[in-house]
Design a protein around this motif. Structure first.
Motif, short mmCIF file in Angstrom:
data_model
loop_
_atom_site.label_atom_id
_atom_site.label_comp_id
_atom_site.label_asym_id
_atom_site.label_seq_id
_atom_site.Cartn_x
_atom_site.Cartn_y
_atom_site.Cartn_z
N TYR A 98 -4.89 6.77 -1.18
CA TYR A 98 -4.41 5.44 -0.79
C TYR A 98 -4.50 4.54 -2.02
O TYR A 98 -5.53 4.54 -2.71
CB TYR A 98 -5.27 4.89 0.34
N SER A 156 0.84 -1.21 0.00
CA SER A 156 0.00 0.00 0.00
C SER A 156 0.87 1.25 0.00
O SER A 156 1.99 1.26 0.51
CB SER A 156 -0.93 0.01 1.21
N ARG A 202 -3.23 0.48 -3.52
CA ARG A 202 -2.50 -0.78 -3.40
C ARG A 202 -2.54 -1.47 -4.75
O ARG A 202 -3.62 -1.67 -5.32
CB ARG A 202 -3.12 -1.68 -2.32
#
Length: 289
Positions: free
Chosen positions: A201, A178, A203
């Motif tokens: 964010y 991440s 990932r």
């Protein structure tokens, strides 16, 4: 003679919760917001309309620990203490560094920043993209709520009179692969209220997006986040195509609704917010935090 204020400072959390169950009190942790909100003038004690209960000294509210992959942060942990704690993610520390001056960071608390429920709260965009959960404690036991449900409007939160925000829980904050960023636009790098803030964010696994989240501060009455828009990017190859980026930016253009105030204009805020989003989506390579 100034009006007298009833104040409580108990040695243990259980005693504090017992008092809150009996009486509606103003809870004071660092006091950096409460004192300003109720200031009466130079040299005049603040006019707080309720009895005051102090909680900043309670050790039960200052613990920071990891349980499985989740990070638990005591609500009365000061910003200064969190900057020194090795468990705190780098992105959150970067946000904390933009808050006020060192003297305020040594008093202000993470729980206070949440319960203040300001649209410009510096840590809030990050807590939203971390999917933070809040543990509320009372004499009746504990309950856990999502931060997006807890913060309802400016200075309005979903806390019952007899409850204390005890912990902030960041689920799977140490998840491999991440990457988290935080950007704050203000008159200065620190010691200034945000004109716009942004947290992202992402990932990536096998060059595809496994998870992606965005939150914007100071461009609406609460943090602006849309899980429906985020879902459109799941499974997409990364780097993203120009068409995908344009589509997501256009979606957020429809839901970001800032206002004009003494710090900035609505047009400026929206332009900057969308530019921060576009830059985040355009970044060709992310390194995990």
């Amino acid at each position: 003679m100034p009006e007298k204020i009833t104040a409580y400072r108990f040695d243990y959390l259980d005693e504090t919760l017992s008092q809150l169950n009996k009486e509606d009190c103003a809870i004071v942790a660092g006091g950096t917001d409460v004192m300003v909100l109720h200031k009466s003038g130079r040299g005049v004690p603040p006019k707080i309309p309720k009895p005051v209960v102090f909680i900043d000294h309670l050790s039960e509210l200052k613990r920071v620990y990891q349980k499985d992959k989740d990070l638990h942060i005591g609500s009365c942990s000061t910003y200064g203490e969190l900057l020194e704690n090795p468990l705190i993610p780098i992105a959150l520390k970067n946000a904390i560094k933009t808050i006020a001056a060192p003297a305020i960071r040594n008093r202000g608390t993470l729980g206070g920043n949440i319960c203040n429920a300001s649209p410009a709260g510096d840590t809030l965009p990050l807590l939203y993209v971390y999917n933070a959960k809040l543990l509320l404690r009372s004499v009746n036991g504990d309950r856990v709520v999502a931060i997006s449900d807890f913060i309802q409007a400016p200075r309005r939160i979903g806390r019952n009179q007899n409850e204390i925000l005890a912990e902030i829980i960041l689920p799977s904050v140490l998840e491999e692969g991440s990457h988290v960023v935080f950007e704050k636009i203000g008159n200065r790098n620190a010691d200034a209220i945000a004109k716009v803030s942004f947290a992202g964010y992402i990932r990536i696994s096998n060059e595809r997006i496994d998870d992606i989240r965005f939150a914007f501060g100071a461009v609406g009455p609460t943090m602006v986040r849309s899980i429906d828009i985020e879902k459109k990017l799941l499974g997409k190859p990364f780097p993203l195509s120009d068409a995908d980026i344009d589509s997501i930016v256009a979606d957020f253009d429809q839901i970001i609704r800032p206002i004009d105030d003494q710090r900035s204009t609505a047009v400026y805020r929206k332009t900057v917010a969308l530019n921060l989003l576009r830059y985040f989506l355009n970044t060709p390579q992310y390194q995990p935090n």
